[in-house]
Motif scaffolding. Sequence first.
Motif, PDB file in Angstrom:
ATOM      1  N   UNK A   5      36.409  57.776  92.734  1.00 45.79           N
ATOM      2  CA  UNK A   5      37.188  57.324  91.585  1.00 45.79           C
ATOM      3  C   UNK A   5      36.496  56.195  90.822  1.00 45.79           C
ATOM      4  N   UNK A   6      35.801  55.288  91.495  1.00 50.60           N
ATOM      5  CA  UNK A   6      35.099  54.212  90.785  1.00 50.60           C
ATOM      6  C   UNK A   6      33.967  54.784  89.945  1.00 50.60           C
ATOM      7  N   UNK A   7      33.240  55.747  90.481  1.00 49.02           N
ATOM      8  CA  UNK A   7      32.162  56.398  89.737  1.00 49.02           C
ATOM      9  C   UNK A   7      32.722  57.160  88.547  1.00 49.02           C
ATOM     10  N   UNK A   8      33.825  57.869  88.765  1.00 49.75           N
ATOM     11  CA  UNK A   8      34.469  58.632  87.689  1.00 49.75           C
ATOM     12  C   UNK A   8      34.930  57.688  86.586  1.00 49.75           C
ATOM     13  N   UNK A   9      35.558  56.584  86.936  1.00 47.71           N
ATOM     14  CA  UNK A   9      36.045  55.632  85.936  1.00 47.71           C
ATOM     15  C   UNK A   9      34.882  55.031  85.144  1.00 47.71           C
ATOM     16  N   UNK A  10      33.799  54.692  85.806  1.00 43.69           N
ATOM     17  CA  UNK A  10      32.636  54.127  85.114  1.00 43.69           C
ATOM     18  C   UNK A  10      32.007  55.156  84.175  1.00 43.69           C
ATOM     19  N   UNK A  29      38.381  49.663  74.664  1.00 46.12           N
ATOM     20  CA  UNK A  29      37.713  50.692  75.467  1.00 46.12           C
ATOM     21  C   UNK A  29      36.764  50.134  76.522  1.00 46.12           C
ATOM     22  N   UNK A  30      36.665  48.824  76.638  1.00 48.76           N
ATOM     23  CA  UNK A  30      35.746  48.238  77.618  1.00 48.76           C
ATOM     24  C   UNK A  30      36.361  46.978  78.227  1.00 48.76           C
ATOM     25  N   UNK A  31      35.787  46.569  79.331  1.00 47.75           N
ATOM     26  CA  UNK A  31      36.256  45.366  80.005  1.00 47.75           C
ATOM     27  C   UNK A  31      36.951  45.711  81.307  1.00 47.75           C
ATOM     28  N   UNK A  32      37.132  44.702  82.128  1.00 50.50           N
ATOM     29  CA  UNK A  32      37.680  44.890  83.474  1.00 50.50           C
ATOM     30  C   UNK A  32      39.087  45.478  83.453  1.00 50.50           C
ATOM     31  N   UNK A  33      39.949  45.004  82.550  1.00 46.34           N
ATOM     32  CA  UNK A  33      41.324  45.521  82.500  1.00 46.34           C
ATOM     33  C   UNK A  33      41.349  46.983  82.090  1.00 46.34           C
ATOM     34  N   UNK A  34      40.541  47.334  81.093  1.00 47.63           N
ATOM     35  CA  UNK A  34      40.491  48.726  80.641  1.00 47.63           C
ATOM     36  C   UNK A  34      39.938  49.602  81.751  1.00 47.63           C
ATOM     37  N   UNK A  35      38.877  49.154  82.408  1.00 47.07           N
ATOM     38  CA  UNK A  35      38.285  49.936  83.492  1.00 47.07           C
ATOM     39  C   UNK A  35      39.288  50.144  84.623  1.00 47.07           C
ATOM     40  N   UNK A  36      40.074  49.116  84.945  1.00 39.91           N
ATOM     41  CA  UNK A  36      41.086  49.276  85.980  1.00 39.91           C
ATOM     42  C   UNK A  36      42.157  50.272  85.540  1.00 39.91           C
ATOM     43  N   UNK A  37      42.552  50.226  84.281  1.00 40.83           N
ATOM     44  CA  UNK A  37      43.535  51.177  83.761  1.00 40.83           C
ATOM     45  C   UNK A  37      42.988  52.607  83.817  1.00 40.83           C
ATOM     46  N   UNK A  38      41.732  52.777  83.437  1.00 40.33           N
ATOM     47  CA  UNK A  38      41.089  54.098  83.505  1.00 40.33           C
ATOM     48  C   UNK A  38      41.052  54.571  84.954  1.00 40.33           C
ATOM     49  N   UNK A  39      40.681  53.686  85.851  1.00 41.33           N
ATOM     50  CA  UNK A  39      40.629  54.025  87.284  1.00 41.33           C
ATOM     51  C   UNK A  39      42.000  54.472  87.783  1.00 41.33           C
ATOM     52  N   UNK A  40      43.046  53.739  87.425  1.00 40.42           N
ATOM     53  CA  UNK A  40      44.402  54.108  87.843  1.00 40.42           C
ATOM     54  C   UNK A  40      44.807  55.466  87.259  1.00 40.42           C
ATOM     55  N   UNK A  41      44.400  55.731  86.019  1.00 37.20           N
ATOM     56  CA  UNK A  41      44.675  57.025  85.412  1.00 37.20           C
ATOM     57  C   UNK A  41      44.029  58.167  86.176  1.00 37.20           C
TER      58      UNK A  41
END
Length: 157
Positions: A5-10, A29-41
């Motif tokens: 999931x971390x690789x997929x989110x990145x 579309x970038x930054x730690x909060x957005x990446x965490x939201x993408x990861x959760x998605x």
Amino acid sequence: MPSDVDTIAALHAAARATYYAGRIPVAEYAGAEVLDSVRQGWIRAIARDDGGVLCAEDEGVVTGVAAFRIIDGGMTLTQFHVEPARWNRGTGGALHSAVVAAWQRSGVRAAHLEVYEHNPRAQRFYSRRGWQQDHGTVRAPGSAHLRMRLEVPPPGE
């Protein structure tokens, strides 16, 4: 796949940055909060019962990812991302073929997607694979996405 999931989110974030850059604020579309939201998605997408997630891999490394699910009674390709360094190398085409094959096995006859209107590369990719702009759908006010439709061929075609 949950371990990826971390690789997929990145990968998702890197692909989006290529077409959002200069068009919308970076904070969207970038930054730690957005990446965490993408990861959760992606965690939610992997756990869903009404769709699927498929990955393209090269030597055990995720190079592309697609997610699809039923929305409003119809199949929708909700995410489709290929690592930008892998564009034009067949990864996206192979992943798309795998998605369509999964739909065929499930009896899906049509699917929809939304593509960012300022992403002509993605629009060409989908058009070459049979997707057509769905002119019968009214865009939501302020939407920056085009809706496309694919008539899924029967298995073996």
